[in-house]
Design an enzyme around this catalytic site. Sequence first.
Site, PDB file in Angstrom:
ATOM      1  CD  GLN A 120      43.811 113.429  54.036  1.00 12.70           C
ATOM      2  OE1 GLN A 120      44.940 113.803  53.754  1.00 12.70           O
ATOM      3  NE2 GLN A 120      42.726 114.100  53.665  1.00 12.70           N
ATOM      4  CB  SER A 121      49.379 110.923  57.101  1.00 13.19           C
ATOM      5  OG  SER A 121      49.579 112.243  56.646  1.00 13.19           O
ATOM      6  CG  MET A 122      46.143 105.862  57.798  1.00 10.44           C
ATOM      7  SD  MET A 122      44.841 104.662  58.175  1.00 10.44           S
ATOM      8  CE  MET A 122      43.873 104.619  56.657  1.00 10.44           C
ATOM      9  CB  ALA A 123      49.564 107.316  51.836  1.00  8.94           C
ATOM     10  CE  LYS A 124      53.326 111.853  56.186  1.00 11.56           C
ATOM     11  NZ  LYS A 124      52.041 112.349  55.708  1.00 11.56           N
TER      12      LYS A 124
END
Length: 398
Positions: A120-124
């Site tokens: 999820q947003s850990m990809a950011k």
Amino acid sequence: MQSYRNSDPRPPIMQGSPPRLVPPRLDWDRPPWNRWAFQHIREFLPTIEVWRGSGHRRRLDRAEVDLDDLPVADSNGAPTTLAGLLDETYADGFLVLKDGRIAYERYFNGMDERTLHLSQSMAKSITGAVCGILVGRGLIDPDKLVTDYLPELVETGWAGSTVQHVLDMTTGVRFSEEYTDRYSDIGQVDVATGWKPIPPGSEPDFAWPSHLFELILRLKDRVRPHGEAFEYRSIETDVLAFIMERVSGKRLAQLVSEELWQKLGADESACFTVDSAGYALADGGFNATLRDYGRFGQLILDNGGGVIPADWIVATRSGKHGPNFSPSLPDGSYRNQFWIEDSRSRSLMCRGVFGQLIHMSWEHRMVVVKLSSYPDFVNSAYSVATQKAVHAIAAALA
């Protein structure tokens, strides 16, 4: 169907030939389907490999401590154990690195050490770290305008904004991050990226975007001057990724592989989900193993480890703090695509919906990774209880 905890019987999702319980394409990220789906993205979405390279794996020595019975508080503030909290909060994997060594490692819900789990947003934060490498190389200047790199955006809400505004999510672009509204901007991201089909019964004159850059070009409104305030919007990371691709001449998956994953000493190749134009979803489509998320956290904790410029890590830990960043971070901040826990510790955090977390503490020389599949996109009580448990672990290992 309702979700299930690790202490409950597991429904036979995708078991048998052919399986009786198959996650619906429209709701694969909703309970109970997400408990299976977050570990099996490559089986139902198009992905691209983030190659680990042919180099040696970074050895993670073990200095294990049994923390199962560590006293912590549950999401209601009642006494429980760490094992109990991990069960309550739908953990799939949990890892503690102390001084770079594995102190505690647990897998649940069918996950193991080779499973790639959706970030999820850990990809950011993965994307932001690679951007830091390109900034250090002089390929990107954070003070330059977005349109210096992507002139097509001159007619969009990003006109007049800088790359640093994008990095810190302080542009004034109107973008609705309403996860449960399928017609919101983030709902349209789901369709544009191929994560979801067009909802049944969709209004026939509604123009769904065919890929993500098409959606970006449609975002023409501003709600405030650039730089005035933080507002969490996933699309900012995707604009950043397109800048990175434009200046490097490489697609994001290749960039992350060459600049980060091959130098990380990863156990496994990772992957990104991709849209119909081959764009790897920077804002949330990354997948990796529990230990490799830990290696990434350790690299950050090692002040970039000679891979990411150390001054980028220092800058990332230097945000403007206040109560308006996140309900679960009353003294938090956001800088360069990372969360900062508070102004005292300046611990960094990578966070994603449904309970994804990498917590990096310089004070305690500790990295904690939690991969989860909450029933809800956001559960502040679970997040706060997890953060308090991280602090309890730090005290126990001091």
